[in-house]
Write an enzyme that holds these catalytic residues in place. Structure first.
Site, PDB file in Angstrom:
ATOM      1  N   LEU A  10     -43.577 -19.629   0.422  1.00 35.21           N
ATOM      2  CA  LEU A  10     -42.110 -19.611   0.472  1.00 35.21           C
ATOM      3  C   LEU A  10     -41.531 -18.254   0.878  1.00 35.21           C
ATOM      4  CD1 LEU A  10     -41.469 -21.821  -2.676  1.00 35.21           C
ATOM      5  CD2 LEU A  10     -41.226 -22.515  -0.293  1.00 35.21           C
ATOM      6  N   VAL A  55     -39.747 -16.184   4.177  1.00 37.49           N
ATOM      7  CA  VAL A  55     -38.536 -16.575   4.916  1.00 37.49           C
ATOM      8  C   VAL A  55     -38.685 -17.911   5.651  1.00 37.49           C
ATOM      9  CG1 VAL A  55     -36.978 -15.899   6.784  1.00 37.49           C
ATOM     10  CG2 VAL A  55     -37.771 -14.197   5.163  1.00 37.49           C
ATOM     11  N   GLY A  97     -41.007 -20.321   5.359  1.00 38.21           N
ATOM     12  CA  GLY A  97     -41.330 -21.433   4.470  1.00 38.21           C
ATOM     13  C   GLY A  97     -40.120 -21.952   3.718  1.00 38.21           C
ATOM     14  N   ASN A 119     -45.530 -21.710  -4.477  1.00 40.53           N
ATOM     15  CA  ASN A 119     -45.819 -20.367  -3.970  1.00 40.53           C
ATOM     16  C   ASN A 119     -46.649 -19.654  -5.018  1.00 40.53           C
ATOM     17  OD1 ASN A 119     -44.962 -18.446  -1.682  1.00 40.53           O
ATOM     18  ND2 ASN A 119     -44.691 -17.200  -3.509  1.00 40.53           N
ATOM     19  N   SER A 159     -46.556 -16.492  -6.002  1.00 39.90           N
ATOM     20  CA  SER A 159     -45.671 -15.774  -6.940  1.00 39.90           C
ATOM     21  C   SER A 159     -44.510 -16.714  -7.270  1.00 39.90           C
ATOM     22  CB  SER A 159     -45.165 -14.468  -6.332  1.00 39.90           C
ATOM     23  OG  SER A 159     -44.401 -14.735  -5.186  1.00 39.90           O
ATOM     24  N   HIS A 199     -46.334 -19.249  24.279  1.00 38.24           N
ATOM     25  CA  HIS A 199     -44.870 -19.193  24.130  1.00 38.24           C
ATOM     26  C   HIS A 199     -44.473 -17.771  23.725  1.00 38.24           C
ATOM     27  CE1 HIS A 199     -41.540 -18.975  21.249  1.00 38.24           C
ATOM     28  NE2 HIS A 199     -40.955 -19.979  21.873  1.00 38.24           N
ATOM     29  N   ASN A 200     -45.187 -17.198  22.747  1.00 41.52           N
ATOM     30  CA  ASN A 200     -44.867 -15.848  22.288  1.00 41.52           C
ATOM     31  C   ASN A 200     -45.149 -14.800  23.359  1.00 41.52           C
ATOM     32  OD1 ASN A 200     -44.458 -17.288  19.938  1.00 41.52           O
ATOM     33  ND2 ASN A 200     -45.429 -15.783  18.626  1.00 41.52           N
ATOM     34  N   ARG A 247     -45.018  -2.000  24.844  1.00 38.41           N
ATOM     35  CA  ARG A 247     -44.945  -1.882  23.377  1.00 38.41           C
ATOM     36  C   ARG A 247     -45.908  -0.803  22.880  1.00 38.41           C
ATOM     37  NH1 ARG A 247     -43.376  -7.570  20.357  1.00 38.41           N
ATOM     38  NH2 ARG A 247     -41.854  -8.256  21.902  1.00 38.41           N
ATOM     39  N   ARG A 274     -68.214  -3.699  46.901  1.00 38.91           N
ATOM     40  CA  ARG A 274     -69.144  -4.259  45.904  1.00 38.91           C
ATOM     41  C   ARG A 274     -70.507  -4.537  46.535  1.00 38.91           C
ATOM     42  NH1 ARG A 274     -68.202  -9.107  43.656  1.00 38.91           N
ATOM     43  NH2 ARG A 274     -69.099  -8.514  41.644  1.00 38.91           N
TER      44      ARG A 274
END
Length: 484
Positions: A12, A14, A16, A34, A36, A190-191, A292, A455
């Site tokens: 649980l 964000v 979830g 969860n 916790s 997708h990411n 990045r 080559r």
């Protein structure tokens, strides 16, 4: 709670929490768990506040599992890797044959395939399901990419069709992707496309700000305008919003106070690694990943700036005099053309993997489910779907009639922007590598003949000829010696 719930969700954080509330709001009673317990109570509290939704919290795994109707379906949303294995171990102890586990995280696709086999030995079904749309998408309608057991998909199809983002002309943004780890693989690419998209937008911003001297207010205006046309998309929309936000701690705009270091979770890196494994060119996505990495070297860049400033390199930053409106229009066209290359690379990567694994993925259908809910949702996904509808075996988006025409119409503007950036000392790795990709792909002859000759010279790797079939080897060194 006397009657069993329809589905369970474990994990649980964000995503979830929001997905659980979304499922409950669509009328499906849900059990949540969860490790916790504070997260469980927090979610139950939110369900009360957000309309007394049919969501029930459990503090121990056994009562959680037993509260769900049979055959049980449990979605887990925990960190990829070991935490997934641990959660599966905890929950499967109380599950029975025919029950089903769905991993909704960004998992490496081979882990999903391993777990599907392990679960099958216990008589359990397994799905790896990519979920895109962030916090807001999870709560109000994400794009979902389930792959694995088709039987398991059928158990929850009714839930997914209601919970997914709904696009008026093309339906819910979910479909059964295919077997094995295909759902996770598609979400990973997708990411990767998302990395490319974000980098290209950042470059457009850099050129407009650094060369065009646009203020944040003007950038807000430009991106809002762009979001009404061919660039209409979630990322352009949020970019416009960002330029409008004033700093609450000091004067000026918040975007100018954000440290120029980009974080990442790993899916972009996986995408580039897979592209290399499959020998698929994905230079735009790779350039975004490199950018990045370079952004992370903030301290080194600060030092390098001093070194090159004192040695006079900063003099190359020629103050280019530009027509602002022309520049804005050129950058829009360059951004659009570059984006097409980024999506083309992603789609080619998905197809190559689909062929290797025998997944038989439908590229047009992927474009359809990305039209809503997900981070790369954009108006031009309609066009991509159209391209694959016209020709499911399309070799590359660039050669689709419509897209080819658009590339031709935009290429002069695209070249102007890249040249202007280079002459101004501004890096545009995404736009430049997209352009190089386009220029390589559209040329009948490339200088690869020389590389192949090299080559053969040093490694006797042989070469083919353009006029005679077969493999050839030449004693280049001996011939060169003789002629000298």
């Amino acid at each position: 709670m006397a009657t069993p719930t329809r589905i369970g969700l474990a994990g649980l954080a964000v995503m979830g929490q929001n997905l659980a509330l979304n499922i409950a709001e669509k009328g499906f009673p849900i059990s949540v768990y969860n490790r916790s317990t504070s997260k469980v109570d927090e979610t139950v509290e939110r369900a009360k506040k957000e309309g007394n939704l049919p969501l029930y919290g459990f503090h121990d795994p056994e009562s959680f599992v037993l509260s769900i109707q049979k055959p049980r379906v449990i979605i887990i949303l925990v960190k990829a890797g070991l935490p997934v294995d641990q959660t599966i171990k905890t929950l499967s102890a109380f599950m029975e044959k025919g029950d089903c586990i769905i991993d909704g995280g960004n998992e490496w696709y081979e882990n999903t395939e391993r777990r599907e086999k392990e679960m099958a030995e216990l008589g359990l079904l397994y799905l790896g399901m990519g979920v895109s749309g962030g916090e807001e998408g999870a709560r109000n309608g994400p794009s979902m990419m389930p792959g694995g057991s088709f039987e398991a998909y059928k158990y929850i199809e009714d839930i997914l069709l209601k919970v997914a983002a709904q696009v008026p002309d093309s339906g819910p943004c979910v479909t059964y992707i295919g077997e094995g780890g295909s759902g996770n693989f598609v979400k990973m690419v997708h990411n990767g496309i998302e990395y490319g998209d974000m980098q290209l937008i950042a470059e457009a911003y850099d050129v407009l700000r650094s060369v065009g001297k646009l203020s944040n207010a003007e950038l807000h205006q430009v991106f809002s305008e762009w979001n009404k046309g061919e660039l209409l998309s979630f990322l352009i929309e949020i970019t416009a919003d960002i330029f409008g936000v004033k700093d609450d701690k000091a004067d000026g705009y918040l975007v100018d106070k954000v440290l120029d270091k980009t974080g990442m979770k790993g899916t972009g890196k996986w995408t580039v690694q897979q592209a290399a494994e499959l020998s698929v060119a994905a230079p735009t996505i790779a350039a975004s990943l490199d950018s990045r990495f370079l952004s992370g070297l903030k301290d080194e860049r600060v030092q390098a700036a001093k070194v090159f400033e004192s040695s006079g390199v900063s003099d190359i930053f020629v103050e280019q005099s530009v027509d602002k409106n022309q520049l804005i229009d050129d950058v829009r066209k360059a951004l659009y053309a570059s984006k097409i290359c980024s999506y083309a690379q992603g789609m080619n990567l998905i197809r190559a993997k689909s062929v290797e694994k025998g997944w038989d993925l439908k590229l047009g259908e992927l474009a359809r489910i990305w039209k809503g809910g997900c981070i790369i949702r954009a108006i031009f996904l309609d066009r991509i779907k159209g391209a694959y509808d016209r020709n499911p075996d399309l070799a590359n988006l660039l050669v689709d009639e419509e897209f080819a025409k658009e590339m031709v119409e935009r290429q002069s503007a695209w070249r102007r922007v890249v040249c202007l950036a280079i002459n101004s000392g501004i890096s545009t790795p995404g736009m430049s590598s997209s352009l190089a990709y386009f220029d390589s792909y559209r040329r009948e002859s490339l200088p690869a003949n020389l590389v192949q000759a090299q080559r053969d010279y040093f490694g006797a790797h042989t070469y083919e000829r353009i006029d005679v079939p077969g493999a050839f080897h030449t004693e280049w060194f001996k011939i060169a010696k003789q002629s000298n």
